[in-house]
Design an enzyme around this catalytic site. Structure first.
Site, mmCIF file in Angstrom:
data_model
loop_
_atom_site.group_PDB
_atom_site.id
_atom_site.type_symbol
_atom_site.label_atom_id
_atom_site.label_comp_id
_atom_site.label_asym_id
_atom_site.label_seq_id
_atom_site.Cartn_x
_atom_site.Cartn_y
_atom_site.Cartn_z
ATOM 1 N N GLU A 1 0.821 -1.216 0.000
ATOM 2 C CA GLU A 1 0.000 0.000 0.000
ATOM 3 C C GLU A 1 0.851 1.261 0.000
ATOM 4 O OE1 GLU A 1 -3.616 -1.818 2.738
ATOM 5 O OE2 GLU A 1 -1.807 -1.096 3.693
ATOM 6 N N ASP B 1 -7.734 -5.059 8.697
ATOM 7 C CA ASP B 1 -7.373 -3.810 8.022
ATOM 8 C C ASP B 1 -7.246 -3.988 6.508
ATOM 9 O OD1 ASP B 1 -5.101 -5.342 8.012
ATOM 10 O OD2 ASP B 1 -3.769 -3.823 8.843
HETATM 11 P P1 NAD Z 1 2.368 -10.547 13.496
HETATM 12 O O1 NAD Z 1 2.252 -11.524 12.398
HETATM 13 O O2 NAD Z 1 3.705 -10.222 14.041
HETATM 14 O O3 NAD Z 1 1.462 -11.011 14.747
HETATM 15 C C1 NAD Z 1 0.149 -11.485 14.597
HETATM 16 C C2 NAD Z 1 -0.138 -12.520 15.677
HETATM 17 O O4 NAD Z 1 -1.512 -12.908 15.582
HETATM 18 C C3 NAD Z 1 0.697 -13.800 15.516
HETATM 19 O O5 NAD Z 1 1.444 -14.023 16.698
HETATM 20 C C4 NAD Z 1 -0.366 -14.888 15.284
HETATM 21 O O6 NAD Z 1 -0.017 -16.134 15.865
HETATM 22 C C5 NAD Z 1 -1.576 -14.264 15.954
HETATM 23 N N1 NAD Z 1 -2.870 -14.831 15.525
HETATM 24 C C6 NAD Z 1 -3.276 -15.132 14.263
HETATM 25 N N2 NAD Z 1 -4.541 -15.642 14.305
HETATM 26 C C7 NAD Z 1 -4.921 -15.630 15.608
HETATM 27 C C8 NAD Z 1 -6.107 -16.015 16.292
HETATM 28 N N3 NAD Z 1 -7.137 -16.536 15.630
HETATM 29 N N4 NAD Z 1 -6.174 -15.853 17.639
HETATM 30 C C9 NAD Z 1 -5.119 -15.339 18.336
HETATM 31 N N5 NAD Z 1 -3.956 -14.964 17.730
HETATM 32 C C10 NAD Z 1 -3.865 -15.109 16.405
HETATM 33 O O7 NAD Z 1 1.634 -9.215 12.975
HETATM 34 P P2 NAD Z 1 1.696 -7.749 13.555
HETATM 35 O O8 NAD Z 1 2.740 -6.947 12.890
HETATM 36 O O9 NAD Z 1 1.660 -7.823 15.060
HETATM 37 O O10 NAD Z 1 0.303 -7.187 13.017
HETATM 38 C C11 NAD Z 1 -0.908 -7.671 13.548
HETATM 39 C C12 NAD Z 1 -2.046 -7.163 12.704
HETATM 40 O O11 NAD Z 1 -2.198 -5.760 12.847
HETATM 41 C C13 NAD Z 1 -1.885 -7.435 11.217
HETATM 42 O O12 NAD Z 1 -3.102 -7.919 10.709
HETATM 43 C C14 NAD Z 1 -1.564 -6.078 10.638
HETATM 44 O O13 NAD Z 1 -1.973 -5.961 9.305
HETATM 45 C C15 NAD Z 1 -2.351 -5.186 11.570
HETATM 46 N N6 NAD Z 1 -1.874 -3.807 11.663
HETATM 47 C C16 NAD Z 1 -2.798 -2.835 11.690
HETATM 48 C C17 NAD Z 1 -2.407 -1.520 11.820
HETATM 49 C C18 NAD Z 1 -3.440 -0.434 11.915
HETATM 50 O O14 NAD Z 1 -3.095 0.740 11.844
HETATM 51 N N7 NAD Z 1 -4.683 -0.755 12.119
HETATM 52 C C19 NAD Z 1 -1.050 -1.186 11.874
HETATM 53 C C20 NAD Z 1 -0.122 -2.226 11.881
HETATM 54 C C21 NAD Z 1 -0.544 -3.534 11.764
#
Ligand code: NAD
Length: 344
Positions: free
Chosen positions: A61, A232
């Site tokens: 993005e 997101d």
């Molecule tokens: P990451 O991959 O480091 O961590 C995600 C965690 O979620 C992993 O440890 C995984 O095991 C866990 N997980 C997956 N499915 C699960 C479930 N059903 N129940 C419990 N845990 C589960 O990712 P990250 O960098 O920490 O990002 C997390 C999310 O936040 C991503 O989807 C990312 O796109 C989103 N994000 C959003 C914003 C925003 O501004 N809204 C900003 C950054 C990241």
């Protein structure tokens, strides 16, 4: 090299030093101040939904915005399966530029900065929406973003206990270990249900490229604030639709959130409140202790702009690299002459 042609560059290593020198919690508070100030002057920004290139594996993005004086953009990806090959789910870099000349004034890593600004935004928003005296937060999804979320809520909202759950117990153990020494009580939970018990705030920050159901309706009691961060992208959500129907929903930029947020599950005219209106005192935040408030966070370009603005204000000699990124001919029209100047 003329100073005019030098662009300050903040690498990952330099960003880590800046963050540690300021202190994570102090920085989160200060950055939240910049983000809040920019939400307050929302009408002065050029706004558009981010430009997304989707693939089966993830999304890339571009997130641009401008306040007429400065222009900023972030390049960011979201690839939930990346962690299997030792890569991050989310990585990013960004640029701040001077609108008057079009010259970049900062190039920065934004992987750490995204985690910081996302957490600072979440906690700043929760300050306006969470129940009074909130002390306990559940964090479901204990990956890269999780510790930043925990510390932002401690620093900005006064959370003192986090109840952690992840389908990967090692992620939960990592999160709890990283938070040791920060003055937060941590509880490692065996289920999402256990994590939300007694929580005043529920943060969902999981990564999975599907309509997931991290929270079901029966898990959310009256008066709770939900900080939904992980849903997101089109086709990527975390909350059961019934929760949305019981909640008052607050969003960043509706045009983007309706495509990417939890509310993609709802009718396109389902009422939502733009969070900038609450921050600017033009709309109500929480008005009832039994109300369920939901911040349907997807991340918006102004938050990155504010974060870049903050980092630019932290630049000191030695904490960044002076990058030779712009041409510096002897006279502006003699670009070819500059090339010849370099000939042996
Ligand atoms: P990451 O991959 O480091 O961590 C995600 C965690 O979620 C992993 O440890 C995984 O095991 C866990 N997980 C997956 N499915 C699960 C479930 N059903 N129940 C419990 N845990 C589960 O990712 P990250 O960098 O920490 O990002 C997390 C999310 O936040 C991503 O989807 C990312 O796109 C989103 N994000 C959003 C914003 C925003 O501004 N809204 C900003 C950054 C990241």
């Amino acid at each position: 090299m003329k100073d005019l042609n030098i662009v300050p560059f903040v690498s990952v290593d330099q960003m880590m030093k800046i963050v540690l020198e300021i202190g994570v919690e102090t920085l989160l508070k200060e950055m939240a101040g910049y983000i809040e100030a920019d939400f307050k002057r929302w009408p002065s920004f050029d706004k558009s939904a981010r430009v997304a290139a989707h693939s089966p594996e993830g999304v890339i993005e571009l997130m641009p915005t401008s306040d007429g004086v400065s222009y900023g953009f972030k390049y960011v990806n979201g690839h939930p399966d990346n962690t299997r090959s030792g890569r991050q789910t989310v990585t990013a870099f960004g640029v701040l530029a001077d609108v008057a000349s079009g010259y970049p004034v900062l190039l920065s890593e934004m992987t750490l900065l995204t985690a910081l600004r996302t957490a600072a935004t979440s906690a700043m928003v929760a300050k306006h929406l969470a129940p009074k005296g909130a002390r306990r937060m559940a964090i479901i999804g204990n990956g890269a973003q999780s510790e930043f979320q925990a510390l932002a809520f401690k620093a900005i909202c006064g959370i003192d206990r986090v109840q952690l759950y992840d389908i990967d117990p090692e992620a939960t153990a990592k999160c709890a270990a990283n938070l040791e020494g920060f003055g937060l009580q941590t509880q490692q939970c065996q289920s999402a249900q256990e994590a939300v018990e007694g929580a005043d705030i529920i943060t969902t920050v999981t990564a999975d490229k599907q309509y997931a159901t991290i929270l079901t309706d029966n898990m959310v009691g009256a008066g709770v604030h939900i900080n939904a961060v992980g849903g997101d992208c089109p086709g990527k959500t975390e909350l059961h639709r019934d929760i949305l129907l019981r909640s008052d929903i607050f969003v960043e930029f509706p045009e983007q959130t309706r495509i990417e947020g939890e509310i993609q599950q709802l009718a396109p005219d389902h009422p939502v409140t733009e969070i900038w209106q609450v921050i600017a005192g033009e709309a109500k935040g929480r008005s009832d202790p039994r109300q369920i408030t939901l911040f349907d966070s997807v991340g918006f370009a102004t938050e990155d702009f504010s974060a870049l603005r903050y980092i630019k204000d932290q630049l000191r000699p030695g904490n960044h690299t002076r990058l030779d990124m712009l041409a510096d001919p002897d006279t502006p029209k003699d670009l070819f002459g500059m090339l010849l100047r370099a000939a042996p």
